[in-house]
Design an enzyme around this catalytic site. Structure first.
Site, PDB file in Angstrom:
ATOM      1  CG  ASP A  75       5.054   1.997  -4.288  1.00  0.00           C
ATOM      2  OD1 ASP A  75       4.620   1.471  -5.337  1.00  0.00           O
ATOM      3  OD2 ASP A  75       5.333   1.336  -3.272  1.00  0.00           O
ATOM      4  N   GLY A  92       4.827  -7.514   2.180  1.00  0.00           N
ATOM      5  CA  GLY A  92       5.194  -7.953   3.525  1.00  0.00           C
ATOM      6  C   GLY A  92       5.979  -9.253   3.488  1.00  0.00           C
ATOM      7  N   GLY A 106       5.740  -6.923  -4.088  1.00  0.00           N
ATOM      8  CA  GLY A 106       5.923  -7.923  -3.045  1.00  0.00           C
ATOM      9  C   GLY A 106       7.184  -8.741  -3.232  1.00  0.00           C
ATOM     10  CB  VAL A 162      12.761  -4.730  -2.823  1.00  0.00           C
ATOM     11  CG1 VAL A 162      13.243  -5.232  -1.467  1.00  0.00           C
ATOM     12  CG2 VAL A 162      12.961  -5.799  -3.893  1.00  0.00           C
ATOM     13  N   GLY A 163      10.324  -3.498  -0.670  1.00  0.00           N
ATOM     14  CA  GLY A 163      10.080  -2.490   0.346  1.00  0.00           C
ATOM     15  C   GLY A 163      10.297  -2.980   1.758  1.00  0.00           C
TER      16      GLY A 163
END
EC number: 4.1.2.40
Length: 284
Positions: free
Chosen positions: A82, A181, A209, A231-232
């Site tokens: 990524d 975020g 995001g 999705v992080g």
């Protein structure tokens, strides 16, 4: 079961009119949770390692763990690099068995972005590894940024068409109103822009995001051409830090295995929920 390419999964998503979830992992527990959810839902997933995660976990460990867990849970997965800005690292990941990489030269001018992206595409061709790139810029959540400034970073449809033709990438990450975020205010996706880009490029589009975007907006974006959703932050915060803090306080016998198990279960729950929203359950 094995590691497969992002292109393979995104074609399945296109045929089934859904999107594939791409989830960042930061350790073995996260990775296990992601793959556990994919297996239980019979859904494709893309497990994403950042440059930072690779520094902590190690390249060979990441590849070996992904392969082993794919076999353990009897499900194919994509192992994806990524937001890579280091070409040497990108080449190493391709050589070591990553099946998808993202070259991120979105902060460069157009010609340099094309040049670096072409290098990635040409190198990846020898193994069949998929390549994602970004045009426009999906930044982090910033205070005091006005709408006109943020929109200046959005992907221009005409530029996207030229970029895809100039690079021959497999997927394009677009800037259409999301940020990395947590959001201070609900995000406003530019659906008309997504439609225009999709019409001009006809390749899988990627929404970065994804933490904090509503289910309704996800589904609308998917209907307009978004085939991969990243999705992080949700996994990092709710699937790791919150669980570690709360479980550590609750565990009375100082057994770290209970914390690890809780992290796996929390990550699996988050991924399972997203799979349902993205519509990819049962397509494998």
């Amino acid at each position: 079961m094995s590691l497969v390419t992002m292109k393979y999964f995104l074609e399945k998503a296109r045929k089934n009119k859904c999107a594939v979830g791409a989830f960042n992992f930061f350790g073995l527990e996260n990775l296990r949770g992601i793959i556990k959810a994919a297996s239980s839902k019979k859904s494709p997933v893309i497990a994403m390692a950042s440059m930072g995660a690779l520094k902590v976990m190690g390249l060979d460990v990441v590849v070996s763990a992904a392969r082993a867990l794919s076999q353990e849970y009897e499900t194919d997965i994509v192992l994806h690099l990524d937001h890579c800005t280091d070409m040497d690292l990108l080449f190493m990941c391709i050589d070591h068995g990553f099946t998808s990489v993202m070259i991120d030269a979105s902060d460069k001018d157009y010609d340099e972005n094309v040049r670096l992206t072409r290098l990635a595409v040409d190198y990846a061709a020898k193994t069949g590894c998929s390549v994602e790139a970004e045009l426009g810029h999906v930044g982090g959540v910033e205070d005091n940024i006005v709408v006109s400034e943020r929109e200046a970073l959005f992907t221009v449809p005409e530029d996207a068409e030229k970029f895809v033709n100039d690079t021959n990438i497999d997927a394009l990450a677009v800037s259409v109103g999301t940020v990395h975020g947590f959001y201070k205010l609900p995000p406003k996706l530019d659906f008309e822009r997504i439609t225009a880009i999709h019409t001009r490029t006809a390749i899988p589009l990627v929404l970065h995001g994804g933490t904090g975007v509503s289910d309704e907006d996800f589904k609308k974006a998917i209907g307009l051409g978004i085939l991969k959703i990243n999705v992080g932050t949700e996994l990092k915060v709710h699937g790791y830090f919150d669980v570690m803090k709360n479980t550590s306080l609750a565990v009375k016998d100082s057994d770290p295995r209970k914390v690890s198990t809780a992290i796996v279960d929390a990550c699996a729950s988050i991924v399972s929920t997203k799979i349902e929203v993205f519509g990819s359950r049962g397509i494998l």
